[in-house]
Design an enzyme around this catalytic site. Structure first.
Site, PDB file in Angstrom:
ATOM      1  CG  ASP A  76      -0.260  -0.145   2.554  1.00 32.58           C
ATOM      2  OD1 ASP A  76       0.753  -0.873   2.641  1.00 32.58           O
ATOM      3  OD2 ASP A  76      -0.714   0.489   3.530  1.00 32.58           O
ATOM      4  CD  GLU A 141       4.091   0.756   6.956  1.00 29.92           C
ATOM      5  OE1 GLU A 141       4.843   1.126   7.867  1.00 29.92           O
ATOM      6  OE2 GLU A 141       3.617   1.568   6.142  1.00 29.92           O
TER       7      GLU A 141
HETATM    8  C1  LIG Z   1       5.963   4.845   8.035  1.00 27.00           C
HETATM    9  C2  LIG Z   1       4.745   5.522   8.576  1.00 27.00           C
HETATM   10  O1  LIG Z   1       4.505   6.684   8.304  1.00 27.00           O
HETATM   11  N1  LIG Z   1       3.944   4.799   9.350  1.00 27.00           N
HETATM   12  C3  LIG Z   1       2.806   5.330  10.005  1.00 27.00           C
HETATM   13  C4  LIG Z   1       2.003   4.236  10.665  1.00 27.00           C
HETATM   14  C5  LIG Z   1       0.700   4.731  11.127  1.00 27.00           C
HETATM   15  C6  LIG Z   1      -0.019   3.764  12.034  1.00 27.00           C
HETATM   16  N2  LIG Z   1      -1.314   3.896  12.159  1.00 27.00           N
HETATM   17  O2  LIG Z   1       0.570   2.894  12.667  1.00 27.00           O
HETATM   18  C7  LIG Z   1       3.245   6.343  11.043  1.00 27.00           C
HETATM   19  O3  LIG Z   1       2.497   7.291  11.291  1.00 27.00           O
HETATM   20  O4  LIG Z   1       4.336   6.193  11.627  1.00 27.00           O
HETATM   21 ZN   LIG Z   2       6.692   2.346   4.114  1.00 33.77          ZN
HETATM   22 ZN   LIG Z   3       4.901   5.127   4.366  1.00 33.87          ZN
END
Ligand SMILES: CC(=O)N[C@@H](CCC(N)=O)C(=O)O
Ligand SMILES: [Zn+2]
Ligand SMILES: [Zn+2]
Length: 421
Positions: A76, A141
């Site tokens: 995604d 993710e």
């Molecule tokens: C890499 C990245 O940006 N990951 C999201 C994950 C968000 C979440 N809901 O866990 C974050 O806010 O960290």
């Molecule tokens: Zn990522």
């Molecule tokens: Zn990301």
């Protein structure tokens, strides 16, 4: 069968709209299953939650007893503000410079294709892995991984494959060296709420909801400044301090023209995004929330909208050792440097990745996205990756996969269990 051209395959993958809030995982699944089969990998599609496929490809090793190598990427991508892009974010336009512009070109469709193309190159050299190599594609993710990686890690299939070491995403590097990550900050999404007696806008009185919340905001702001200063002064890296940032603020009584101005509200609420480095004392931060930022004495309550774990099942901080205690790390680092590119000092990833679910169970995870001399553009407008940089990354994985899959030490299902052997 697919054209055996790494860049063509990357661009085709980038054109599949696996973008939130309605990612087309069906199209990604079709593309990836055909891709894996073209490489004669075993392909297993699991759907723990309907509409959220988890795709596991396996290149069988000659020793089924040996623990395996897991190469993870998520399918995604985050949404785009199309008007701010110089090309359609899902066209994967290749500019004359070789820059490929598209959402996911850095985060992290590039990595998924690099794993597979590295396997193609090893196969062409008639290389045979000793340990099985698993290439995993997960959904969701970007929204927390609950219906993807979290479910997969809890599955029987995951126990069956006996992972020894895993690779997951890192970040692009603006310098000539690759970056590598041994841990990440823990995410907490916090909401604090105050209640108090309402009253006429002209009246001064103690204990209004707004005053209760404003006291918290002042304390939080002071805490934030202290953390930020440690980073600004160069004392700590950005991901080595705790960040706390306001996400929303809610209070007031709506009226047709905006808000009722002479009414002090009886409720006031604020939401924060908090990121805690593994070196910080998360228990102390929680005490601070309870006693200082949302104390009952000020008529306040708090709630975590998301609260990620900060200790593994063995009560350790969620970090992967990169010293001699973790032989996988040295195998990885040597394999990268054999390609002629240096690794910079291991870092903490600033945000949350699916790697945390593996670290939670004490599996060693190396965060790595081989993109050097490249600006960090994940989640940004005009995300791009140069095709030369991308192809160099395929070579990095060729070396890494060859080394990890033939490493004859450190056996056992995981780093933690290895200690007992
Ligand atoms: C890499 C990245 O940006 N990951 C999201 C994950 C968000 C979440 N809901 O866990 C974050 O806010 O960290
Ligand atoms: Zn990522
Ligand atoms: Zn990301």
């Amino acid at each position: 069968s697919l054209p055996e051209d790494a860049v063509t395959n990357l661009r085709e993958y980038l054109r599949i709209k696996t973008v939130h809030p309605q990612p087309d995982y069906e199209a990604a699944k079709e593309f990836l299953v055909a891709y894996g089969k073209n490489l004669t990998l075993e392909v297993d599609v699991m759907e723990f939650v309907s509409g959220d496929p988890v795709i596991l490809m396996t290149w069988k090793g000659s020793n089924p007893e040996a623990s395996s190598i897991l190469l993870n990427s998520h399918m995604d991508v985050v949404p785009v503000e199309q008007v701010k892009w110089r090309h359609d974010a899902f066209e994967a336009v290749r500019e004359p410079s070789g820059d490929i512009v598209g959402r996911g070109s850095q985060d992290m469709k590039c990595v998924g294709i690099q794993y597979l193309e590295a396997i193609r190159k090893l196969q062409a050299k008639v290389f045979k892995p000793v340990r099985s190599v698993h290439v995993l594609f997960v959904p969701d993710e970007e929204i927390g991984g609950h219906d993807g990686m979290e479910r997969f890690i809890a599955s029987e299939k995951f126990s069956d494959i006996q992972v020894g070491v895993a690779l997951d995403e890192g970040l692009a590097s603006p310098t000539a060296d690759y970056r590598v990550f041994y841990g990440e900050r823990t995410l907490w999404w916090l909401s604090i709420k105050a209640v108090g007696a309402p009253g006429h806008g002209s009246k001064l009185f103690d204990g209004s909801a707004a005053e209760n919340l404003l006291k918290s905001l002042a304390l939080i702001s002071a805490y934030r400044e202290e953390e930020f200063n440690a980073y600004k002064s160069g004392e700590a890296a950005e991901a080595e301090v705790t960040s706390i940032n306001l996400s929303f603020l809610k209070a007031g009584t709506p009226s047709p023209s905006g808000f009722v101005m002479n009414l002090q509200p009886s409720e006031a609420e604020a939401g924060f995004d908090i990121r805690i480095p593994p070196s910080a004392d998360a228990e102390d931060l929680e005490r601070r929330i309870r006693e200082e930022w949302a104390p009952v004495e000020r008529n306040m309550t708090y709630e975590f909208l998301q609260k990620n774990v900060y200790r593994s099942v063995s009560a350790e901080p969620l970090v992967t050792p990169f010293d001699v205690s973790n032989p996988w790390w040295a195998v990885f680092a040597t394999a990268v440097e054999k390609t002629g590119v240096k690794l910079s000092k291991p870092e903490i990833f600033p945000a949350a990745t699916d790697g945390r679910y593996l670290r939670y169970k004490d599996f060693p995870v190396i965060g790595f996205s081989p993109m050097r001399e490249t600006p960090v553009l994940l989640h940004d407008h005009n995300e791009f990756l140069n095709e030369g940089v991308f192809l160099e990354g395929v070579d990095a994985y060729e070396s890494i996969i060859a080394a990890l899959s033939t490493f004859d030490g450190a056996d056992g299902p995981s780093y933690a269990l290895r200690e007992e052997l």
